[in-house]
Design a protein around this motif. Structure first.
Motif, mmCIF file in Angstrom:
data_model
loop_
_atom_site.group_PDB
_atom_site.id
_atom_site.type_symbol
_atom_site.label_atom_id
_atom_site.label_comp_id
_atom_site.label_asym_id
_atom_site.label_seq_id
_atom_site.Cartn_x
_atom_site.Cartn_y
_atom_site.Cartn_z
ATOM 1 N N ILE A 235 44.408 30.352 4.034
ATOM 2 C CA ILE A 235 42.967 30.624 3.985
ATOM 3 C C ILE A 235 42.207 29.369 3.549
ATOM 4 N N LYS A 236 42.728 28.638 2.560
ATOM 5 C CA LYS A 236 42.005 27.449 2.069
ATOM 6 C C LYS A 236 41.804 26.421 3.187
ATOM 7 N N HIS A 237 42.774 26.326 4.097
ATOM 8 C CA HIS A 237 42.619 25.372 5.209
ATOM 9 C C HIS A 237 41.636 25.888 6.261
ATOM 10 N N PHE A 238 41.606 27.213 6.439
ATOM 11 C CA PHE A 238 40.665 27.763 7.426
ATOM 12 C C PHE A 238 39.231 27.598 6.928
ATOM 13 N N VAL A 239 39.018 27.787 5.622
ATOM 14 C CA VAL A 239 37.678 27.577 5.047
ATOM 15 C C VAL A 239 37.261 26.112 5.254
ATOM 16 N N LYS A 240 38.227 25.210 5.026
ATOM 17 C CA LYS A 240 37.965 23.777 5.280
ATOM 18 C C LYS A 240 37.554 23.544 6.728
ATOM 19 N N ASP A 241 38.283 24.127 7.667
ATOM 20 C CA ASP A 241 38.010 23.897 9.097
ATOM 21 C C ASP A 241 36.647 24.452 9.502
#
Ligand code: NAP
Length: 292
Positions: A235-241
């Motif tokens: 999830i943390k990477h999707f929020v970044k993207d």
């Protein structure tokens, strides 16, 4: 295959990807922040590098697959980064999902040192990385792309040069925008199935083969049904993207209200401490909102 490769970042994606190059016979020097995450690669014959700079020393091509743009900046442009160790004439390939503008900067700073650079983010998830079936979207110069292509072909099945520096990252943003809408649809659909008393797995068996079929419903939907919320894709990477995509859209004066809404749902997932779940963890947020 005759190749000398540096690899930086051996997490969920990088470990499998680097493993394919090792299996293809490449000589690999590997660096990652937490050394234990490279243990299996080292056991299979990769050499340990104490820094990205060391990983790049003597390599024809050095790949990075780290988390956030700040990590990309550090491992490529930092004092112990790839560009500090790479030889003129070699290639630096960043496969992390990162900012298009950073890819352009890396290309320019590399060129000033006689080093070529490609941005080459991927789609296909942990499964695609394990099975070497990734889609690889590349930005950079065609002769460099063609030089690295045999290595990309060990990692993925759909590989395309999308344009100049940054074009790979822009293409990945399109991918993430499309996935954002798909994820909320999958999660809401499965919640509806549950509330209506349907067997969620049976629903996926049917609709996953029809017009609502998608990678997300067939892979992540099934994980939701099994109660498996492990990453996959954090999830943390999707929020970044989604943050990168919203910034880019804003600078192009492009309104993407659907993306903004899904971004907010995922920020709320972070707020309740779910950032290290896979993106299918959005199901938990909406389930809580519905008292389930
Ligand atoms: P991950 O499991 O967090 O892997 C990233 C690895 O890079 C970690 O092992 C991390 O070290 C290492 N790293 C980060 N910063 C570093 C630094 N400064 N120096 C050295 N090593 C560093 O993430 P992932 O799932 O493999 O994803 C990697 C990238 O691919 C991300 O940009 C992500 O958005 C993108 N992506 C992921 C997927 C997916 O399905 N997972 C799909 C497509 C694209 P630590 O272990 O110490 O944290």
């Amino acid at each position: 295959m005759q190749c000398s490769v540096g690899w930086v970042g051996t997490g969920v994606m990088g470990r499998s990807m680097c493993g394919h190059l090792l299996a293809a016979g490449c000589a690999v020097r590997v660096h990652t922040r937490t050394r234990e995450k490279a243990a299996d690669l080292l056991a299979k014959g990769a050499a340990w590098a104490a820094t990205p700079r060391e990983a790049a020393a003597g390599a024809d091509v050095t790949f990075s697959m780290v988390g956030f743009p700040a990590d990309v900046e550090q491992v490529i442009l930092g004092p112990d980064g790839v560009l500090a160790g790479a030889e003129a004439g070699s290639v630096a390939v960043d496969m992390s999902t990162s900012q298009p503008s950073l890819a352009v900067r890396i290309h320019a700073e590399a060129a000033a040192r006689g080093i070529a650079a490609l941005d080459a983010p991927v789609s296909g998830g942990d499964v695609g990385a394990r099975e070497a079936k990734l889609a690889i979207m590349v930005g950079g110069d065609r002769p460099v792309f063609e030089r690295v292509l045999p290595l990309f072909q060990k990692l993925g099945e759909t590989i395309a040069l999308m344009g100049g520096p940054g074009s790979g990252q822009h293409t990945k943003m399109v991918n993430q925008i499309a996935i954002a809408g798909n994820m909320i649809g999958v999660v809401e659909g499965l919640l509806y199935a549950h509330k209506a008393g349907l067997d969620q797995a049976a629903v996926i068996d049917v609709i996953g083969k029809g017009a609502a079929g998608s990678w997300s419903i067939n892979n992540l939907g099934r994980r939701i049904v099994k109660g498996d919320f492990n990453p996959g894709f954090f999830i943390k990477h999707f929020v970044k993207d989604m943050g990168i995509a919203l910034d880019e859209a804003r600078s192009m004066k492009l309104s993407l209200p659907g993306l903004a809404l899904v971004h907010q749902f995922y920020v709320s997932a972070q707020a309740v401490g779910l950032e290290n779940l896979g993106t299918q963890g959005l199901y938990q947020v909406l389930a809580r909102m519905n008292g389930m």
